[in-house]
Design a protein around this motif. Sequence first.
Motif, PDB file in Angstrom:
ATOM      1  N   PRO A  96      11.333  25.778  35.954  1.00  0.00           N
ATOM      2  CA  PRO A  96      12.161  26.247  37.083  1.00  0.00           C
ATOM      3  C   PRO A  96      12.331  27.763  37.115  1.00  0.00           C
ATOM      4  N   TYR A  97      12.287  28.385  35.941  1.00  0.00           N
ATOM      5  CA  TYR A  97      12.444  29.839  35.909  1.00  0.00           C
ATOM      6  C   TYR A  97      11.279  30.516  36.620  1.00  0.00           C
ATOM      7  N   LEU A  98      10.100  29.875  36.547  1.00  0.00           N
ATOM      8  CA  LEU A  98       8.914  30.439  37.177  1.00  0.00           C
ATOM      9  C   LEU A  98       8.725  29.940  38.601  1.00  0.00           C
ATOM     10  N   THR A  99       8.987  28.644  38.818  1.00  0.00           N
ATOM     11  CA  THR A  99       8.705  28.040  40.124  1.00  0.00           C
ATOM     12  C   THR A  99       9.919  27.995  41.038  1.00  0.00           C
ATOM     13  N   GLY A 100      11.130  28.097  40.460  1.00  0.00           N
ATOM     14  CA  GLY A 100      12.336  27.998  41.275  1.00  0.00           C
ATOM     15  C   GLY A 100      12.638  26.581  41.728  1.00  0.00           C
ATOM     16  N   LYS A 101      12.059  25.577  41.051  1.00  0.00           N
ATOM     17  CA  LYS A 101      12.270  24.194  41.475  1.00  0.00           C
ATOM     18  C   LYS A 101      12.314  23.261  40.273  1.00  0.00           C
ATOM     19  N   LEU A 102      13.204  22.274  40.353  1.00  0.00           N
ATOM     20  CA  LEU A 102      13.283  21.221  39.330  1.00  0.00           C
ATOM     21  C   LEU A 102      13.469  19.892  40.036  1.00  0.00           C
ATOM     22  N   ASP A 103      12.625  18.928  39.673  1.00  0.00           N
ATOM     23  CA  ASP A 103      12.693  17.583  40.257  1.00  0.00           C
ATOM     24  C   ASP A 103      13.078  16.602  39.153  1.00  0.00           C
ATOM     25  N   ILE A 104      14.183  15.905  39.346  1.00  0.00           N
ATOM     26  CA  ILE A 104      14.666  14.943  38.355  1.00  0.00           C
ATOM     27  C   ILE A 104      14.524  13.546  38.941  1.00  0.00           C
ATOM     28  N   GLU A 105      13.720  12.697  38.287  1.00  0.00           N
ATOM     29  CA  GLU A 105      13.527  11.320  38.728  1.00  0.00           C
ATOM     30  C   GLU A 105      13.967  10.372  37.620  1.00  0.00           C
ATOM     31  N   PRO A 106      14.821   9.393  37.919  1.00  0.00           N
ATOM     32  CA  PRO A 106      15.266   8.449  36.887  1.00  0.00           C
ATOM     33  C   PRO A 106      14.122   7.702  36.213  1.00  0.00           C
ATOM     34  N   ILE A 107      13.015   7.523  36.929  1.00  0.00           N
ATOM     35  CA  ILE A 107      11.907   6.765  36.352  1.00  0.00           C
ATOM     36  C   ILE A 107      11.278   7.501  35.172  1.00  0.00           C
ATOM     37  N   HIS A 108      11.521   8.808  35.078  1.00  0.00           N
ATOM     38  CA  HIS A 108      10.982   9.602  33.978  1.00  0.00           C
ATOM     39  C   HIS A 108      12.035   9.908  32.911  1.00  0.00           C
ATOM     40  N   GLU A 109      13.256   9.443  33.097  1.00  0.00           N
ATOM     41  CA  GLU A 109      14.332   9.792  32.180  1.00  0.00           C
ATOM     42  C   GLU A 109      14.843   8.555  31.444  1.00  0.00           C
ATOM     43  N   CYS A 110      15.475   8.766  30.305  1.00  0.00           N
ATOM     44  CA  CYS A 110      16.091   7.668  29.571  1.00  0.00           C
ATOM     45  C   CYS A 110      17.333   7.215  30.324  1.00  0.00           C
ATOM     46  N   GLN A 111      17.354   5.977  30.755  1.00  0.00           N
ATOM     47  CA  GLN A 111      18.496   5.461  31.510  1.00  0.00           C
ATOM     48  C   GLN A 111      18.495   3.939  31.457  1.00  0.00           C
ATOM     49  N   MET A 112      19.608   3.345  31.850  1.00  0.00           N
ATOM     50  CA  MET A 112      19.800   1.902  31.693  1.00  0.00           C
ATOM     51  C   MET A 112      19.982   1.205  33.032  1.00  0.00           C
TER      52      MET A 112
END
Length: 723
Positions: free
Chosen positions: A587-603
Amino acid sequence: MLAIFNSLFIGIVLISSSLTNQIVSGFSRPLAWVGFTLGIGFISYFFYKNRGKDQFNKNLISQGVISILTGIYISFYFFSPTVYGSLFANFKIFYILVLLSASLYISYYRTKKISDIWKNFSRLGLLTLFLLLFSIPTSVTRLFSSDDSNGAKLIPFSLEKDGNLDLSEFFINPPIIHASEWAPDKEVLYVPSQLPSGDYIEHPFFLTAYKGKLLSSFPLLPGLYNSFVYFSLKLIGVKIVTPDTINLSSSGPKMHAIEDFIYLEKFSSSLLFAITSILLFKAICKIASARTSLLITLLYSFGTTHFSNTSQTLWQHGFIEFLIVASIFLFLSKDILTPAKILLLGMILGCFFFVRPPSILVAGLLGLVFLWRLRHLPAKEKLNLLLISAAGLFIPLCSLGLLNYLHYGHIMGGYYLMEKSFALSGMPDRFIGNFWEGVGGLLISPGFGLFVFSPIVLLSFLGFFPVRKRIGFLILPTLLSTLAYLYIYGKHFIWWGGVSYATRFLTDLMPFFAVLLLPALTISYKRTILKFVFILFSIISVWAHTSAMYSDAPFKEWQGCKRLPIREKAWRWERIPYTMPFRAYYPYLTGKLDIEPIHECQMGEAAGSIGDRTAFKFEGSSVILGSEKVLRDITAYFRSGHYCAKIFSKVEKERNPSDEVLQILITQKDKIYMSQILNSDLSKKNEFEFDIAKSGKTKISVLKKGNTPVIFAGLTLTKGTCE
């Protein structure tokens, strides 16, 4: 002299380990073994003291200090799962620094030239190199294990408790299914075995049932080796708690001592890892300089799955690697055609089948190399050597084969019964996958590919052309073994190797590729372009495998809490596991962050999609234990400026519009840049603008609020205004 030196080292290690255990545990251990180890130390002293007084005093001091520290290191290691965990966490850094400092100091003072440090370091005693190789994997904080190794982990405790290999005391009440109710099911985690009555018993795939016993489905050698390590550790007072039971008929109690025996597994694996690496170093030293041998050994040790898999878990791969390296060591010996070495070679080749059945192909190819070596001998001498090698083959056949037959009713052991169980579950053949997908995945997939995780292996193929006379014998075994493994595992229904890291199924072949790096490395000394490529590939390979052990990001990328199917993860170039530690800086370089639950630890529970994003439903039971968090906090680096947050969420059905369902928090230390609470009426607005006043490390938290279920598909943070 070397034998005396090592005896003294072992004696002092045993003494210091035993005394450390006595002191920390309040002298609750028997002291008999302390006296025994003291005796070893003093006997070694008197044998060694006449080898030059001045040199003896120097060696004794340096060896004594390292030996004592090693003994303490081993003791503290096994206090890690207990209340004394901080002892090892603090001491391991000190221990490794002492080893490195002493090594560099000695390397410099041999010639007092900085330019010679690397060369002198490679000529240090094997003991120093062995300790460094052993301490690095054992210092890894992460506990990484696999269900496949459960037998190897538990056999020591079964032998101690009941004197047998039956694991029924750890896995109780397996479900019994009547023959009239039985229906095949391709569930790979639980498989059936048929009882004499015609009914079926259901159990995890890593177990098999035979004559009322639950046994390990996988070969016994790793478990027997782990048992040897376990009982040796007990002699110096190391206490490892016996695991509790698991009730297979219910969710039941978990093993309360799980960390203890996984620490034992990692210790045993690291020991085998270091032994194999040292043996490879000694083998290559027969045909190359010490510096070149050390470089190849380090690349093999830390730039392949030898580190990320073998050093942490008692899979069968580590033993195949050891057998291959031992075979190479013998083939590179000048006097291999002596009866003793031929007998040993026969024993080694005979063990392959009893460790991992497909590796019999490797053993057969190495056997052909042996037969080729006999081609010029007189017929009588050739026959004698063939008979001696056959006698060597007969030893593991009688011992391991008989052990398998007595416990499993078949010479193949648990593998034979496991195949029958998979057939009963509706999968008579597990090699039913798409061959080309599997081969491509094993070699070039971003999730598991050999050339992606260990690009240094590409340079091994240069060894097929500018062949060194002494390693030419490896070309045919390497080429044919690689083709055979690709054919076998390319068709495997889980070609990626289950819950593992990198190219696990090709781990067996890494010693071949390591030795065949020799021509590329020696040429790179004189060719600048090849040197650049060699260094680049080495850095990528070492980072790919060490980052998995020392950094959370690569390892978490493949954990079970991820909801994306492994087959899909395997082909995502934007998410190569070992690049994940750098994701926080994107994000520091691109100015963008995409957060998807399918890629994260979650229940959460899968709940369709929102737009083109996979969504999950979160309720009170879906939050991470002890918090309101839907996902683990995500840390990234942002530049200062104006940002737009877009949230993808909805409620399952109409609710009171004032009900709070989600909170998005964006903070830097104690500074809150955004704290947005979303209500049930999510249709009105899902975009919010905010400012980050200072560039730097930023934390994003997604919290569940209230009792209303919410369907959440992630959020994006983009520099600029919302459209």
